[in-house]
Write a protein that holds these residues in place. Structure first.
Motif, PDB file in Angstrom:
ATOM      1  N   ASP A  69       6.789 -46.206  -3.370  1.00 12.69           N
ATOM      2  CA  ASP A  69       7.927 -47.388  -2.341  1.00 12.69           C
ATOM      3  C   ASP A  69       8.045 -48.682  -3.318  1.00 12.69           C
ATOM      4  O   ASP A  69       8.284 -48.885  -2.981  1.00 12.69           O
ATOM      5  N   ILE A 103       8.789 -48.465  -6.481  1.00 14.19           N
ATOM      6  CA  ILE A 103       9.265 -48.374  -7.750  1.00 14.19           C
ATOM      7  C   ILE A 103      11.375 -48.971  -7.448  1.00 14.19           C
ATOM      8  O   ILE A 103      11.972 -49.493  -8.203  1.00 14.19           O
ATOM      9  N   GLN A 104      10.888 -48.266  -6.193  1.00 19.10           N
ATOM     10  CA  GLN A 104      12.525 -48.616  -6.177  1.00 19.10           C
ATOM     11  C   GLN A 104      13.274 -50.194  -5.545  1.00 19.10           C
ATOM     12  O   GLN A 104      14.538 -50.304  -6.280  1.00 19.10           O
ATOM     13  N   PHE A 154      13.377 -51.798  -8.732  1.00 16.71           N
ATOM     14  CA  PHE A 154      14.281 -51.025  -9.719  1.00 16.71           C
ATOM     15  C   PHE A 154      15.901 -51.864  -9.236  1.00 16.71           C
ATOM     16  O   PHE A 154      16.288 -52.556 -10.136  1.00 16.71           O
ATOM     17  N   ALA A 155      16.017 -51.754  -7.829  1.00 10.13           N
ATOM     18  CA  ALA A 155      16.977 -53.287  -6.983  1.00 10.13           C
ATOM     19  C   ALA A 155      16.877 -53.711  -7.977  1.00 10.13           C
ATOM     20  O   ALA A 155      18.138 -54.719  -7.951  1.00 10.13           O
TER      21      ALA A 155
END
Length: 102
Positions: free
Chosen positions: A2, A4-5, A8-9
């Motif tokens: 949860d 990582i996203q 990344f954003a």
């Protein structure tokens, strides 16, 4: 997973911002013409000298066309200490409460 996203954003947004700034700087669009080196060379405003009295207090000599200004800088703002028009020889000095000229 949860985490990582969102990371990344954030990385993607920072990368896009860096890319935009780099693109604009390469085409001299990041700074307005007023702040460009060519505009500063042609400007009538010039700092003739600076004296630091303390880390937070300074006195500046400034030329603005025919005028010569003496400006004090302090943490709460600026103070006009002296304003002289070189062409006419007029002198407007700051006065202390006892009417003494600074």
């Amino acid at each position: 997973m949860d985490l990582i996203q969102p990371l990344f954003a954030v990385g993607l947004v920072l990368g896009l911002l860096w890319g935009i700034v780099h693109f604009l700087k390469g085409r001299n669009l990041a700074m307005p013409a007023v702040l460009s080196r060519a505009a500063r060379r042609d400007a009538d405003l010039e700092v003739l000298g600076r004296i630091s009295l303390t880390p937070q207090h300074s006195v500046f000599r400034i030329r603005d066309g025919e005028r010569r200004l003496l400006v004090g800088l302090h943490p709460r703002g600026l103070v006009l200490l002296n304003d002289t028009e070189a062409a006419y020889g007029q002198n407007t000095s700051a006065r202390l409460p006892g009417n003494e000229v600074v």
